[in-house]
Motif scaffolding. Structure first.
Motif, mmCIF file in Angstrom:
data_model
loop_
_atom_site.group_PDB
_atom_site.id
_atom_site.type_symbol
_atom_site.label_atom_id
_atom_site.label_comp_id
_atom_site.label_asym_id
_atom_site.label_seq_id
_atom_site.Cartn_x
_atom_site.Cartn_y
_atom_site.Cartn_z
ATOM 1 N N PRO A 185 0.807 -1.216 0.000
ATOM 2 C CA PRO A 185 0.000 0.000 0.000
ATOM 3 C C PRO A 185 0.843 1.270 0.000
ATOM 4 C CG PRO A 185 -0.291 -1.234 2.052
ATOM 5 C CD PRO A 185 0.581 -2.032 1.171
ATOM 6 N N GLY A 186 2.062 1.221 0.545
ATOM 7 C CA GLY A 186 2.939 2.391 0.538
ATOM 8 C C GLY A 186 3.364 2.779 -0.867
ATOM 9 N N ARG A 187 3.549 1.793 -1.727
ATOM 10 C CA ARG A 187 3.945 2.082 -3.116
ATOM 11 C C ARG A 187 2.790 2.665 -3.914
ATOM 12 N NH1 ARG A 187 6.436 -2.606 -6.154
ATOM 13 N NH2 ARG A 187 6.674 -0.964 -7.686
ATOM 14 N N ILE A 188 1.565 2.292 -3.580
ATOM 15 C CA ILE A 188 0.400 2.817 -4.303
ATOM 16 C C ILE A 188 0.237 4.313 -4.031
ATOM 17 C CG2 ILE A 188 -2.125 2.709 -4.459
ATOM 18 C CD1 ILE A 188 -1.871 -0.300 -3.967
ATOM 19 N N ILE A 189 0.495 4.735 -2.805
ATOM 20 C CA ILE A 189 0.345 6.148 -2.453
ATOM 21 C C ILE A 189 1.368 7.002 -3.194
ATOM 22 C CG2 ILE A 189 0.555 7.803 -0.550
ATOM 23 C CD1 ILE A 189 -0.564 5.592 1.264
ATOM 24 N N ASP A 190 2.563 6.461 -3.407
ATOM 25 C CA ASP A 190 3.647 7.221 -4.026
ATOM 26 C C ASP A 190 3.630 7.201 -5.552
ATOM 27 O OD1 ASP A 190 4.596 7.939 -1.550
ATOM 28 O OD2 ASP A 190 5.946 6.216 -1.411
ATOM 29 N N HIS B 8 4.003 6.210 -15.954
ATOM 30 C CA HIS B 8 4.596 6.599 -14.675
ATOM 31 C C HIS B 8 5.548 7.747 -14.919
ATOM 32 C CE1 HIS B 8 3.064 3.232 -12.361
ATOM 33 N NE2 HIS B 8 3.334 2.468 -13.405
ATOM 34 N N ASN C 9 3.105 8.270 -9.228
ATOM 35 C CA ASN C 9 2.944 9.540 -9.929
ATOM 36 C C ASN C 9 2.616 9.201 -11.386
ATOM 37 O OD1 ASN C 9 2.926 12.140 -10.749
ATOM 38 N ND2 ASN C 9 5.087 12.527 -10.411
#
Length: 110
Positions: free
Chosen positions: A85-90, A108, A92
């Motif tokens: 989930p941390g990678r989904i927030i970041d 991306h 771009n």
């Protein structure tokens, strides 16, 4: 029939022997082109139609994800799935509109 087509300036192209799926593949492309491009765009003349079809062909062959390729575009492999989930927030993501917003390419950002 060949003579009538030749007089009209239409070149006859023969399909391969024993290739039953060729017709279905072409019908799928035509259906996609109609639904994603021609039904959403007013075409003014032959030059405009050729330009729109050229852009759609590039979009279809270089960017659009294909189910037969596990949602990858033809020139590149499918990306690894994002599980954390941390990678989904970041993420771009950038969107580039083509043909005045009818087609959308996403990528991306670096």
């Amino acid at each position: 029939m060949d003579e009538v087509l030749t007089e009209a300036g239409i070149k006859t192209v023969l399909t391969g022997i024993r290739m039953p799926q060729m017709n279905s593949i072409l019908e799928r492309w035509v259906q996609s082109c109609r639904h994603e491009l021609l039904d959403r765009r007013l075409i003014w003349n032959e030059r405009h139609l050729r330009h729109a079809l050229r852009e759609y062909e590039r979009f279809y062959n270089r960017h659009l994800a294909h189910q037969a390729l596990s949602q990858a575009a033809p020139p590149r492999p499918a990306p690894d799935p994002i599980t954390g989930p941390g990678r989904i927030i970041d993420l771009n993501i950038r969107r580039r509109d083509r043909l005045a917003g009818v087609l959308h390419e996403t990528s991306h950002a670096a």
